[in-house]
Design a protein around this motif. Structure first.
Motif, PDB file in Angstrom:
ATOM      1  N   ASN A  87      -5.836 -25.851 -16.340  1.00 22.66           N
ATOM      2  CA  ASN A  87      -5.981 -26.279 -17.726  1.00 22.66           C
ATOM      3  C   ASN A  87      -7.104 -25.506 -18.414  1.00 22.66           C
ATOM      4  N   SER A  88      -7.119 -25.580 -19.726  1.00 21.89           N
ATOM      5  CA  SER A  88      -8.166 -24.909 -20.510  1.00 21.89           C
ATOM      6  C   SER A  88      -8.331 -23.462 -20.062  1.00 21.89           C
ATOM      7  N   LEU A  89      -7.225 -22.774 -19.960  1.00 16.72           N
ATOM      8  CA  LEU A  89      -7.258 -21.405 -19.448  1.00 16.72           C
ATOM      9  C   LEU A  89      -8.009 -20.469 -20.385  1.00 16.72           C
ATOM     10  N   LYS A  90      -8.692 -19.505 -19.757  1.00 20.28           N
ATOM     11  CA  LYS A  90      -9.485 -18.524 -20.479  1.00 20.28           C
ATOM     12  C   LYS A  90      -8.970 -17.118 -20.165  1.00 20.28           C
ATOM     13  N   PRO A  91      -9.239 -16.158 -21.038  1.00 17.12           N
ATOM     14  CA  PRO A  91      -8.795 -14.784 -20.739  1.00 17.12           C
ATOM     15  C   PRO A  91      -9.307 -14.280 -19.385  1.00 17.12           C
ATOM     16  N   GLU A  92     -10.482 -14.723 -18.980  1.00 25.21           N
ATOM     17  CA  GLU A  92     -11.021 -14.267 -17.696  1.00 25.21           C
ATOM     18  C   GLU A  92     -10.317 -14.885 -16.489  1.00 25.21           C
ATOM     19  N   ASP A  93      -9.406 -15.808 -16.723  1.00 29.41           N
ATOM     20  CA  ASP A  93      -8.582 -16.336 -15.635  1.00 29.41           C
ATOM     21  C   ASP A  93      -7.383 -15.431 -15.339  1.00 29.41           C
ATOM     22  N   THR A  94      -7.190 -14.418 -16.166  1.00 24.85           N
ATOM     23  CA  THR A  94      -6.090 -13.477 -15.952  1.00 24.85           C
ATOM     24  C   THR A  94      -6.228 -12.785 -14.601  1.00 24.85           C
ATOM     25  N   ALA A  95      -5.203 -12.895 -13.781  1.00 24.61           N
ATOM     26  CA  ALA A  95      -5.236 -12.338 -12.426  1.00 24.61           C
ATOM     27  C   ALA A  95      -3.888 -12.574 -11.761  1.00 24.61           C
ATOM     28  N   VAL A  96      -3.717 -11.957 -10.605  1.00 29.45           N
ATOM     29  CA  VAL A  96      -2.625 -12.328  -9.717  1.00 29.45           C
ATOM     30  C   VAL A  96      -3.158 -13.414  -8.793  1.00 29.45           C
ATOM     31  N   TYR A  97      -2.426 -14.512  -8.714  1.00 26.92           N
ATOM     32  CA  TYR A  97      -2.834 -15.654  -7.915  1.00 26.92           C
ATOM     33  C   TYR A  97      -2.022 -15.684  -6.622  1.00 26.92           C
ATOM     34  N   TYR A  98      -2.748 -15.863  -5.505  1.00 24.37           N
ATOM     35  CA  TYR A  98      -2.136 -15.819  -4.181  1.00 24.37           C
ATOM     36  C   TYR A  98      -2.381 -17.122  -3.430  1.00 24.37           C
ATOM     37  N   CYS A  99      -1.393 -17.512  -2.692  1.00 26.04           N
ATOM     38  CA  CYS A  99      -1.481 -18.625  -1.753  1.00 26.04           C
ATOM     39  C   CYS A  99      -1.847 -18.055  -0.380  1.00 26.04           C
ATOM     40  N   TYR A 100      -2.621 -18.817   0.400  1.00 20.90           N
ATOM     41  CA  TYR A 100      -3.109 -18.310   1.682  1.00 20.90           C
ATOM     42  C   TYR A 100      -3.197 -19.436   2.694  1.00 20.90           C
ATOM     43  N   VAL A 101      -2.845 -19.095   3.949  1.00 25.88           N
ATOM     44  CA  VAL A 101      -3.053 -20.028   5.050  1.00 25.88           C
ATOM     45  C   VAL A 101      -3.569 -19.247   6.257  1.00 25.88           C
ATOM     46  N   LEU A 102      -4.494 -19.870   6.968  1.00 25.07           N
ATOM     47  CA  LEU A 102      -5.014 -19.245   8.187  1.00 25.07           C
ATOM     48  C   LEU A 102      -3.901 -19.102   9.211  1.00 25.07           C
ATOM     49  N   PRO A 103      -3.951 -18.080  10.071  1.00 19.34           N
ATOM     50  CA  PRO A 103      -5.057 -17.160  10.300  1.00 19.34           C
ATOM     51  C   PRO A 103      -5.003 -15.874   9.501  1.00 19.34           C
ATOM     52  N   GLY A 104      -4.199 -15.860   8.426  1.00 17.50           N
ATOM     53  CA  GLY A 104      -4.209 -14.652   7.624  1.00 17.50           C
ATOM     54  C   GLY A 104      -2.898 -14.347   6.937  1.00 17.50           C
ATOM     55  N   TYR A 105      -2.206 -15.384   6.465  1.00 13.29           N
ATOM     56  CA  TYR A 105      -0.920 -15.193   5.809  1.00 13.29           C
ATOM     57  C   TYR A 105      -1.069 -15.352   4.297  1.00 13.29           C
ATOM     58  N   TRP A 106      -0.482 -14.400   3.569  1.00 15.28           N
ATOM     59  CA  TRP A 106      -0.545 -14.383   2.112  1.00 15.28           C
ATOM     60  C   TRP A 106       0.853 -14.456   1.526  1.00 15.28           C
ATOM     61  N   GLY A 107       0.943 -15.059   0.347  1.00 14.14           N
ATOM     62  CA  GLY A 107       2.151 -14.951  -0.428  1.00 14.14           C
ATOM     63  C   GLY A 107       2.174 -13.634  -1.179  1.00 14.14           C
ATOM     64  N   GLN A 108       3.245 -13.448  -1.970  1.00 15.64           N
ATOM     65  CA  GLN A 108       3.399 -12.191  -2.697  1.00 15.64           C
ATOM     66  C   GLN A 108       2.601 -12.183  -4.003  1.00 15.64           C
ATOM     67  N   GLY A 109       2.157 -13.347  -4.427  1.00 13.42           N
ATOM     68  CA  GLY A 109       1.372 -13.465  -5.647  1.00 13.42           C
ATOM     69  C   GLY A 109       2.206 -13.754  -6.873  1.00 13.42           C
ATOM     70  N   THR A 110       1.556 -14.372  -7.858  1.00 12.34           N
ATOM     71  CA  THR A 110       2.199 -14.633  -9.142  1.00 12.34           C
ATOM     72  C   THR A 110       1.197 -14.282 -10.241  1.00 12.34           C
ATOM     73  N   GLN A 111       1.669 -13.567 -11.247  1.00 11.59           N
ATOM     74  CA  GLN A 111       0.789 -13.073 -12.303  1.00 11.59           C
ATOM     75  C   GLN A 111       0.526 -14.161 -13.335  1.00 11.59           C
ATOM     76  N   VAL A 112      -0.743 -14.345 -13.651  1.00 11.42           N
ATOM     77  CA  VAL A 112      -1.162 -15.231 -14.742  1.00 11.42           C
ATOM     78  C   VAL A 112      -1.899 -14.379 -15.768  1.00 11.42           C
ATOM     79  N   THR A 113      -1.418 -14.418 -16.997  1.00  6.80           N
ATOM     80  CA  THR A 113      -2.047 -13.665 -18.079  1.00  6.80           C
ATOM     81  C   THR A 113      -2.407 -14.634 -19.201  1.00  6.80           C
ATOM     82  N   VAL A 114      -3.684 -14.650 -19.540  1.00  3.52           N
ATOM     83  CA  VAL A 114      -4.165 -15.528 -20.614  1.00  3.52           C
ATOM     84  C   VAL A 114      -4.579 -14.639 -21.778  1.00  3.52           C
ATOM     85  N   SER A 115      -3.805 -14.715 -22.839  1.00  2.00           N
ATOM     86  CA  SER A 115      -4.035 -13.830 -23.976  1.00  2.00           C
ATOM     87  C   SER A 115      -3.405 -14.407 -25.226  1.00  2.00           C
ATOM     88  N   SER A 116      -4.029 -14.123 -26.353  1.00  2.47           N
ATOM     89  CA  SER A 116      -3.457 -14.538 -27.622  1.00  2.47           C
ATOM     90  C   SER A 116      -2.632 -13.407 -28.222  1.00  2.47           C
TER      91      SER A 116
END
Length: 112
Positions: free
Chosen positions: A83-112
């Motif tokens: 919530n209350s997203l800011k432009p600096e929250d713009t990034a690719v967001y990844y899910c992670y579980v030990l001992p080292g598994y990552w998802g492919q990521g999902t892009q979040v872009t906060v912009s007017s």
């Protein structure tokens, strides 16, 4: 094999909200601690939020009070409500579980 599939990213205006989902398979989800990371262009990947198998949550200072991590063990899914997203929250967001598994990521872009 372990699979983590993120969804829910997109383009949102500053002040808006998004809910990310991470569907997990291939391991015992209910007994696993889960994490969300993000990586902005030109920056290192950083931990955003984590949740224990019992539901205890921790957050990066930059997102405290705005983001909420949760989990549904019946659906093998972890969520990140943003919530209350800011432009600096713009990034690719990844899910992670030990001992080292990552998802492919999902892009979040906060912009007017």
């Amino acid at each position: 094999q372990v699979q983590l599939v993120e969804s829910g990213g997109g383009l949102v205006q500053p002040g808006g909200s998004l809910r990310l989902s991470c569907a997990a398979s291939g391991f015992t989800f209910a007994s696993s601690n889960m994490r969300w990371y993000r990586q902005a262009p030109g920056k290192e990947r950083e931990l955003v939020a984590a949740i224990t198998n019992f539901g205890g949550a921790t957050y990066a200072d930059s997102v405290k009070g705005r983001f909420t991590i949760s989990r549904d063990n019946a659906k093998n899914t972890v969520y990140l409500q943003m919530n209350s997203l800011k432009p600096e929250d713009t990034a690719v967001y990844y899910c992670y579980v030990l001992p080292g598994y990552w998802g492919q990521g999902t892009q979040v872009t906060v912009s007017s």
